[in-house]
Motif scaffolding. Structure first.
Motif, PDB file in Angstrom:
ATOM      1  N   PHE A 110      -2.911  -4.419   2.072  1.00  0.00           N
ATOM      2  CA  PHE A 110      -3.263  -3.342   2.998  1.00  0.00           C
ATOM      3  C   PHE A 110      -2.130  -2.336   3.164  1.00  0.00           C
ATOM      4  N   PHE A 111      -0.882  -2.776   3.011  1.00  0.00           N
ATOM      5  CA  PHE A 111       0.244  -1.855   3.007  1.00  0.00           C
ATOM      6  C   PHE A 111       0.099  -0.883   1.836  1.00  0.00           C
ATOM      7  N   VAL A 112      -0.214  -1.411   0.660  1.00  0.00           N
ATOM      8  CA  VAL A 112      -0.418  -0.589  -0.531  1.00  0.00           C
ATOM      9  C   VAL A 112      -1.619   0.337  -0.330  1.00  0.00           C
ATOM     10  N   LEU A 113      -2.696  -0.176   0.239  1.00  0.00           N
ATOM     11  CA  LEU A 113      -3.875   0.648   0.517  1.00  0.00           C
ATOM     12  C   LEU A 113      -3.519   1.821   1.425  1.00  0.00           C
ATOM     13  N   ASN A 114      -2.763   1.556   2.483  1.00  0.00           N
ATOM     14  CA  ASN A 114      -2.332   2.628   3.387  1.00  0.00           C
ATOM     15  C   ASN A 114      -1.531   3.691   2.646  1.00  0.00           C
ATOM     16  N   LYS A 115      -0.593   3.274   1.828  1.00  0.00           N
ATOM     17  CA  LYS A 115       0.233   4.226   1.077  1.00  0.00           C
ATOM     18  C   LYS A 115      -0.615   5.048   0.111  1.00  0.00           C
ATOM     19  N   LEU A 116      -1.561   4.408  -0.556  1.00  0.00           N
ATOM     20  CA  LEU A 116      -2.443   5.117  -1.478  1.00  0.00           C
ATOM     21  C   LEU A 116      -3.291   6.144  -0.728  1.00  0.00           C
TER      22      LEU A 116
END
Length: 113
Positions: free
Chosen positions: A66-72
């Protein structure tokens, strides 16, 4: 190209079948882009997992996912000039009734998520 936001899927969605998304985020946080665009109006992101099953918390791997999803989401919103909170579910059953939308609290000004 002007997009109006992002449509979120989970990999348990029966209409995904290995396609139907522009980006796939694996459980380990890897981003796999699709070679073909899905939709001329929205960017489709598929998150690996089934968010229909009850859960008490996100695992450490899911937190990273979800951290990666937020950044994307923040990056795509910057590039294509839409608001990062222009997020929509694929349909009533996807990304699952227990998808943790609260993990997608995004502010591009202070990079808080």
């Amino acid at each position: 190209m002007q997009y109006y936001g992002i449509i979120i899927h989970h990999s348990a969605c029966s209409s995904i079948n290995g396609k139907g998304y522009d980006y796939f985020i694996t459980r380990d946080g890897s981003i796999i882009p699709s070679s073909d665009k899905t939709d001329p109006l929205y960017i489709h992101i598929c998150v690996e997992g089934n968010f229909s099953a009850p859960r008490t918390h996100l695992t450490p791997a899911e937190q990273e996912q979800f951290f990666v999803l937020n950044k994307l989401i923040i990056r795509l919103a910057e590039v294509y000039r839409f608001e990062p909170d222009d997020l929509f579910p694929h349909d009533i059953s996807c990304p699952g009734p227990l998808f943790p939308w609260s993990q997608l609290v995004i502010s591009p000004e202070d990079r808080y998520h």
